[in-house]
Design an enzyme around this catalytic site. Structure first.
Site, short mmCIF file in Angstrom:
data_model
loop_
_atom_site.label_atom_id
_atom_site.label_comp_id
_atom_site.label_asym_id
_atom_site.label_seq_id
_atom_site.Cartn_x
_atom_site.Cartn_y
_atom_site.Cartn_z
N ASP A 62 0.84 -1.20 0.00
CA ASP A 62 0.00 0.00 0.00
C ASP A 62 0.88 1.24 0.00
OD1 ASP A 62 -2.30 -1.46 0.16
OD2 ASP A 62 -2.88 -0.78 2.17
N GLY B 209 -3.28 -6.97 8.20
CA GLY B 209 -2.66 -7.17 9.52
C GLY B 209 -1.21 -7.60 9.49
N GLY C 115 -5.35 -2.52 8.61
CA GLY C 115 -5.02 -1.42 9.50
C GLY C 115 -4.95 -1.81 10.96
N GLY D 122 -0.30 -3.53 4.01
CA GLY D 122 -0.90 -2.22 3.99
C GLY D 122 -0.16 -1.28 4.91
N SER D 123 -0.75 -1.01 6.06
CA SER D 123 -0.18 -0.06 7.00
C SER D 123 1.15 -0.54 7.57
CB SER D 123 -1.17 0.16 8.15
OG SER D 123 -2.49 0.24 7.64
N ARG E 150 -7.07 -20.00 7.10
CA ARG E 150 -7.37 -21.35 7.57
C ARG E 150 -8.78 -21.77 7.15
NH1 ARG E 150 -3.84 -24.33 10.37
NH2 ARG E 150 -2.21 -23.27 11.55
N LYS F 103 -7.67 1.03 -5.34
CA LYS F 103 -8.90 0.53 -4.72
C LYS F 103 -10.12 1.32 -5.15
CE LYS F 103 -6.70 -0.93 -0.36
NZ LYS F 103 -6.92 -2.39 -0.34
#
Lengths: 199, 295
Positions: free
Chosen positions: B25, B215, B154, B236-237, B166, B82
């Protein structure tokens, strides 16, 4: 002969290495994924797959992989390079300029046909049907590079318009498209014949 | 479902090219350059990283066109962007702009709470999120050329990504044990088209690449996703909310390529500055969970 027996190495740092391994397996050739120089011990051929050439170059740095690949290719190891793999082999890469192994006497422009919305499946013109073993050839182009110049030792096996898209130089076979994504592609057949079937 | 049409093959083809790589990101051209130099296989352009969307609130939309343009001009790797769930017009704008992949993403505020974009109508390929196999198959039926498990964007917390990875794996395994006639009730349960259910039951995998997202904060988080069957990882973050984006980006790339080799993941993890702080998922209310958007 090393621990890999008579397998073909597929550079597996990033990209469509699994598609290549599947395509080889369908022709009775087993593949070994190559991430470290040791993985190349005893291989009888090497595939440089599609993917992002900048990423592959970054991941080859510092591990000795780049030097080992160059040494084997100079020693005449059969190589199949597709898209990003061709960019890695080229003598000169432009648009934008980036480092390369300089093993294939060709000048290449990256992403020269446009972005993903310009990607397409097209029919190619086969220039050497005897050598390829086919007179029809499909080309899956994905953000493809364009070969702008080739040296005297490079033979053009197929073209798209005026552009060479499948070339051969000694033991190197290189495509700007993705034969590994065309079921039954004669390009993979040709490479499989070159490396020989597994006993 | 015609997976062998030329249009669909070139869409899935690009997803194949991104396997084993990391998609990062970025919110501007300078971050995109850092990502490319670190070895990212693609970048995702967005107006704010998910952690900021979470803390600042407000409606999260498609990124500003100028920003995406600058990113496209700065890097040579594929650029994704996005659009909001169900926002057909944002998707058309991004396609016309020439981005290489559109992420119809739960990270942005949904435009339609019932329908996703009918992605077969587009020339640009789409990636969509899922929490389980049924959701993945519904998105593929609509034309998604790549699936990513949602995780919790995030959050800096890998627990939801693990849950979703899973779940997909478990459901794929279970389908493989069923007999022919049992696939009809299985399709009913999964709320997915029967033909797709039958395909994955016989192949044991999705007809498009399956990546992980949501995450990932450390090289080991990324390696964990690969161990659980992800074919690539979105971060991402985790990169640009850490204290050392360039080094961390490089370390995550290395961990994804060499996830089978703990020694390499160890070396990649050594000497990194602080990771993003992260959230306790158990303390989020259902409304705060981005992964619950879309169905």
């Amino acid at each position: 002969m090393g621990s890999n027996g008579r397998r073909v190495g597929v550079l597996a740092l990033q990209g469509d290495f699994e598609a290549h391994a599947r395509a080889l397996a369908a022709r009775g050739v087993s593949a070994v994924e190559v991430r470290d120089p040791d993985d190349l011990d005893g291989v009888r051929g090497l595939v440089l797959p599609g993917g992002e050439s900048t990423t592959m170059l970054t991941l080859m740095e510092g591990s000795g992989l780049r030097e080992r690949v160059s040494e084997l290719v100079r020693g005449g190891l059969p190589v199949l390079a597709t898209c990003a793999g061709l960019i890695l082999l080229a003598r000169e890469v432009r648009h934008p300029a980036q480092a390369s192994l300089g093993l294939l006497d060709a000048v290449v422009d990256r992403n020269a046909y446009g972005r993903q919305i310009d990607s397409a499946v097209v029919a190619l013109e086969v220039c050497e049907p005897g050598e390829l073993g086919a007179d029809r050839l499909e080309g899956v182009f994905i953000r493809a590079p364009r070969v702008r110049e080739v040296g005297g030792d490079v033979r053009v096996l197929a073209r798209y318009g005026d552009d060479p898209v499948l070339v051969r130089q000694g033991s190197l076979l290189a495509a700007t498209f993705h034969p590994e994504l065309s079921p039954g592609s004669p390009v993979i057949d040709l490479f499989a014949r070159t490396v020989g079937r597994r006993e | 479902m015609n997976f062998s049409s030329p249009e669909f093959r070139v869409k899935v083809g690009l997803a194949e090219m991104l396997k084993g790589g990391v998609i990062m990101d970025v919110t501007d051209a300078s971050q995109a350059k850092i990502a490319e130099d670190a070895g990212a296989a693609a970048v995702m352009a967005l107006e704010r990283v998910p952690a900021d969307i979470r803390s600042e609130g407000g409606v999260a939309r498609m990124a500003a066109i100028e920003k995406i343009d600058q990113i496209m001009q700065t890097v040579s790797i594929p650029v994704m962007a996005k659009c909001r769930i169900g926002h057909i017009a944002e998707a058309r704008v991004l396609e016309t702009l020439g981005v290489d992949f559109v992420d119809e993403s739960e990270v942005l505020t949904p435009a339609d709470e019932e329908n996703h974009v009918w992605k077969h109508d587009f020339k640009v390929p789409f990636v969509c999120g899922c929490r389980n196999l049924g959701e993945a198959l519904r998105r593929i039926a609509e034309g998604a050329a790549m699936i990513r498990t949602k995780g919790e964007a995030g959050s800096g917390n890998i627990v939801e990504a693990v849950r979703h990875l899973r779940a997909v794996r478990r459901e794929l395994r279970r389908l493989g044990t069923l007999e022919g006639e049992e696939l009809i009730p299985a399709a009913k349960e999964l709320q997915a088209p029967f033909e797709l259910v039958r395909y994955v039951a016989s192949e044991g995998k999705l007809p498009v690449p399956n990546f992980a997202a949501g995450g990932v904060a450390t090289p080991a988080d990324a390696a964990l996703c690969m161990m659980l069957g992800a074919e690539s990882v979105f971060v991402g973050s985790g990169i640009f909310k850490s204290e050392d984006p360039a080094r961390r980006a490089k370390a995550v790339v290395k961990a994804v390529t060499h996830w089978r080799e703990p020694q390499v993941v160890l070396e990649a993890s050594r000497g990194l500055e602080g990771a993003m702080r992260g959230l306790d998922i158990a303390k989020l209310t259902p409304e705060e969970m981005l992964s619950r958007r879309g169905w």
